[in-house]
Enzyme design. Structure first.
Site, PDB file in Angstrom:
ATOM      1  N   GLY A   1       0.832  -1.192   0.000  1.00 28.51           N
ATOM      2  CA  GLY A   1       0.000   0.000   0.000  1.00 28.51           C
ATOM      3  C   GLY A   1       0.866   1.241   0.000  1.00 28.51           C
ATOM      4  CB  CYS A   2      -0.057   4.746  -0.531  1.00 26.35           C
ATOM      5  SG  CYS A   2      -1.569   4.732   0.458  1.00 26.35           S
ATOM      6  CE1 TYR A   3      -0.716   7.813   4.784  1.00 28.69           C
ATOM      7  CE2 TYR A   3      -2.499   6.221   4.752  1.00 28.69           C
ATOM      8  CZ  TYR A   3      -2.072   7.532   4.797  1.00 28.69           C
ATOM      9  OH  TYR A   3      -2.988   8.550   4.856  1.00 28.69           O
ATOM     10  CB  THR A   4       2.718  -0.297   3.650  1.00 28.84           C
ATOM     11  OG1 THR A   4       2.041  -0.378   2.407  1.00 28.84           O
ATOM     12  CG2 THR A   4       1.725  -0.330   4.775  1.00 28.84           C
TER      13      THR A   4
END
EC number: 1.2.1.38
Lengths: 344, 344, 344, 344
Positions: free
Chosen positions: D147-150
């Site tokens: 994912g993006c944050y990750t």
């Protein structure tokens, strides 16, 4: 590979040229210049370009020497001597400024308060709006690349004018531009807190793009076209939307109108004529060289409303300049410009 | 204290009424209603209001019973029965919807596909644009509060029309509205990523506000006025800018034109006629009930360009509704509306 | 009516003072000054104020002479002589700059590279954060009005610190500010196209507000508090959100934590402690003097996350300055500040 | 040409895949699907794509059949059966959803309330963050695309963690995301007027990306890493900025720190380690696959502040997915991803 030089590379139009030519498969930047940032890296000015283009800004002479095609993105008045130099050295010169756009020196004097120094160059300069003047562009040595408003409004109106369905008087171009159109120079009006959540017209009916738009429109009419042109400043980065109003000379159906535009723009990759019920939106063209056009009829007032949207920095500046280069150098016109506008 | 009720309090116009009446020194909200949020606190819907107004949404009947003036901010079609009920109970009814705006039932049928149920109420309803119809508003029991576009465009054009200096045909209103004008209902077009950095027209030359603007303009002309009205959606929260184009019937100087507007709007607190060289900007009126007007002449095309800017939620909705209430209840018209538009 | 003077009226904090005092029922502006715009109308600088406040900018001496309370919104270093002059003339001086905020001249030297000229004035200056130091403010002649970050972060953390539930080390204040915080001066970074759609930190762990926040926090702890403070620039006009992280000294339930904050802020009109599950949002406080606080516990990391939101120009500057004035002059603290934050 | 299929093409991640693969020189889209828009053209959903990609959305089965690599951009829970089908048919499956990201079924159950249906597929799935796990990606049949944050937070922290200079506890990731991260589904919070000019955290210390970030960090540490993760919603379309705070285990100079990062990311085209004094800014990476990282030391608190910026839709979703495809198919990792981030 075409050897490209960019003069005025740290202004917004120059920076956009850097972006687009970097991914052009048949052109490479060999030199860039900047008066304000000479000796510095372009990526120090625009950190988006770090590691991608870290070229150092030289001076204009270096650029002319090293390149075979020179793009100049300068304030008006500064391009004439450069054009001369390029011409004398047999280089192609593509001017993103205003110096070569007006055929009439009279009008240039009136609107720009300047003079034509090398009249012969003005005679040979070609106005670089490919969808209208492609044949002349092919052999040109000097291109007057149109401004942003002056690309968008004519693209909306010319097919109707050319077909004789609208009047040559009473045309109104109500245009709205994103802020990059005002360039990189600081001003209170473009200071974030004073522009954000605002919207206003400027230079109402007295903007310098007026005679340029009229010149293009007139070339497709049998008499001088006069318009009222009112630009507005939009709180967005990119995009121009031109809402153009023109009195209809006779009754016309939407089908007939659409047919006129379809025929006129047949085969034009960068023109997207939208379906009935759709509206042109700057959102859908940003970062690309497309011009979206939507057509509307006001039957109650017997008026055509033609709406065109472009990205002011691409089709309205750097992209169109590259399109011109492609034509001159015999490349497929789309080369380096097949950009998918992001959906968001 | 005037006892105020708000029906449809959780829509944007209703919520703005809540904001403005909360600080009105001579009015107090006694009841609010909402179909969608009945039983919930307004401050649960709009967290800006926490601790300031935590009233619970009741139903419309409660509101009519408790208040002496009822504001209704509802989708069109829902106000007629409410108006009847208010009238029968001798309450003042101020309708922010469209049901009572058009004098002609014909036009209402054509544009809204509805019918006039209580014709006598439509006859007595007064169109609440105080700068034009103040005298009639004074004794009104039912106010048809104008819409946003329909306030802004006439304010720009009426003085010139009234003085007979512009034509009644060929008028163009190119209008741009902030997103709150589209209300609180969700739609893909107002989803943040799809609207942000975009700009487009909508309902080109077929928006329902067309006949309403024409009705107001016609009331100041000696023949039916027809306009072309094209609204656009601006990526800002608030504000409407109307750029209005009108063919001049005769030569006129800026001084003469200015005099006409000054005389017409003499003593009008909410109208700010800008100096020559200034332009109306939505930035300068936001959150306030002001209408800024700038005047421009296009001598080349013999055209008046009149630009007006308002906050669509205040002068274009809730603020004007309160202005009407003030007039009806004999208060100073400015009461509760002396808001300083923030500079940023 | 309290006679108010504003020095530095054309900067953003000064302009916001003009806006707020204009509608203050018990204060009136008697003089304003500006170095850059002396002799010009404030409404020529901020066209939002046309017809509302058209006062002409005088010089600082005029302001001191005419007013009984002087607000100064100046770059640091310029307030000390002004404070002296006000004090000698028995005027109340409220400084929105940084000169009187730090008790320790050491720290002032370290962070501002300046000196304390009139040490006795620094001794008597009171730090104007009413929710913490109301009693001292009452009799003050010189107020050091806190900065924006330095209001927001302590409001989030002090109750927990005061109750001894969090550590004095390891506190992190990750703050995000709207652009008005950077003032009216032009800079490339605040030029619309280069800030819009961007977001970045600045002065990471070396911003001058660090010692000021620590000073306030330490005043509620039994030992020196050290923090890591990282500000970021938000592409919005107004608002500061402080997300503050603090290691918990012991297990605590949300109920216990909430109780601590409720007790500490009991009766504080401008503090809105949000319900569980709610989050502080700058959207809900803009244009107002409120500070919204939401509390969160990270049980996995044994950490308090306290989030506070204010309008940087109101509670973070002009509004708080007026709150201080109200206290000093014995008015209800809310006078002129009962603003409803708009819902959109 | 690699035959690409996209399942869930009308969501934001799917639409971004369409944009990027359209200009990929060695891949072509052979089929797309959408549950909501089956039978409709993708260019009817995203008008940016008119004339560029007018493919009709089919169903998922058609996509699996026609393509050799299938990208799925679906809500969690829907990918497991698809993965099985792809695996059984010997297709490469790249999942942009969450189903295969967590190695521990325990954690998946806790945070997603779901179960692992085909455990053997989870065992063979490779977490697709190429800068960390390139070797495993090479032979993978199932990719769990982060994912993006990750993506953003680990890229900021891993080199320091891997070098053992920061603690495994007390790490804070204060992240800010553009709105596209929330997807295309309508919600009141993403309705333009309610998000614009706002900023707030959400899911404070309880967001599902927490265990995923920890899993990646732990893989470079000698013990379980725990973090506090607080996401915020930025009023911009694209971009994630992660401001990461980590206690230093020992004194370290900026030179030493920089060396660690330089060595770790040596040869990584998509990682741009900024010079001292520079700060990561989402503005500089938008529309591109770059991750900009700036490093800062807070000597007073003995803390590392590492800031990373990516475009959440590119490096945080579609771009990284293509990077994974390139690796699996033996292409140069940059193919189709050498995008110049626009300067404005």
């Amino acid at each position: 590979m075409i050897k490209v030089g960019i003069i005025g590379a740290t202004g917004y139009a120059g920076a956009e040229l850097v972006r687009l030519i970097t991914t052009h498969p048949q052109a490479e930047i060999v030199a860039i210049s900047s008066v304000s940032f000479e000796g510095q890296k372009i990526s120090d000015v625009y950190r988006s370009y770090v590691n991608i283009n870290d070229m150092i800004c030289e001076n204009a002479d270096d650029v002319v020497e090293k390149a075979e095609v020179i793009f100049a993105a300068l304030p008006h008045g500064l391009s004439q001597e450069l054009a001369k130099k390029c011409y004398d050295n047999d280089k192609v010169f593509i001017d993103l400024g205003a110096d070569f756009r007006l055929k009439s020196e009279e009008e240039y004097k009136e609107w720009y308060k300047g003079e034509y120094v090398h009249k012969e160059l003005h005679d040979m300069a070609v106005y670089g709006l490919p969808e209208f003047y492609r044949d002349k562009i092919k052999g040109a040595k000097i291109i007057a690349n149109p401004g942003c408003y002056t690309t968008c409004s004519p693209l909306a109106l010319v097919p109707a004018l050319n077909a004789g369905v609208i009047d040559t008087k009473g045309i109104i171009c109500d245009c709205k531009s994103g802020v990059t159109g005002a360039g990189r120079s600081l001003s209170q009006g473009n200071h974030y807190p004073e522009l954000n959540e605002g919207f206003h017209p400027y230079k109402v009916a007295c903007h310098r793009h007026t005679p340029e738009i009229e010149q293009t429109l007139t070339s497709f009419a049998d008499e001088k076209v006069t318009i009222t042109f009112v630009p507005h400043l939009l709180p967005v980065n990119r995009g121009i939307l031109a809402t153009c109003y023109a009195p209809l000379k006779k009754d016309i159906t939407m089908e007939e109108l659409r047919k006129i535009y379809q025929d006129f723009y047949k085969g034009e990759y960068f023109i997207r004529l939208l379906d009935d019920g759709q509206v042109a939106d700057i959102h859908n063209v940003k970062y690309s060289n497309f011009c979206d056009i939507s057509l509307h009829l006001d039957k109650r007032a017997n008026l055509l409303v033609a709406v065109a949207a472009i990205d002011n920095m691409v089709k309205g500046a750097a992209g169109q300049a590259i399109q011109n280069m492609n034509i001159i150098f015999g490349l497929d016109e789309k080369t380096g410009l097949e950009i998918v506008p992001p959906a968001f």
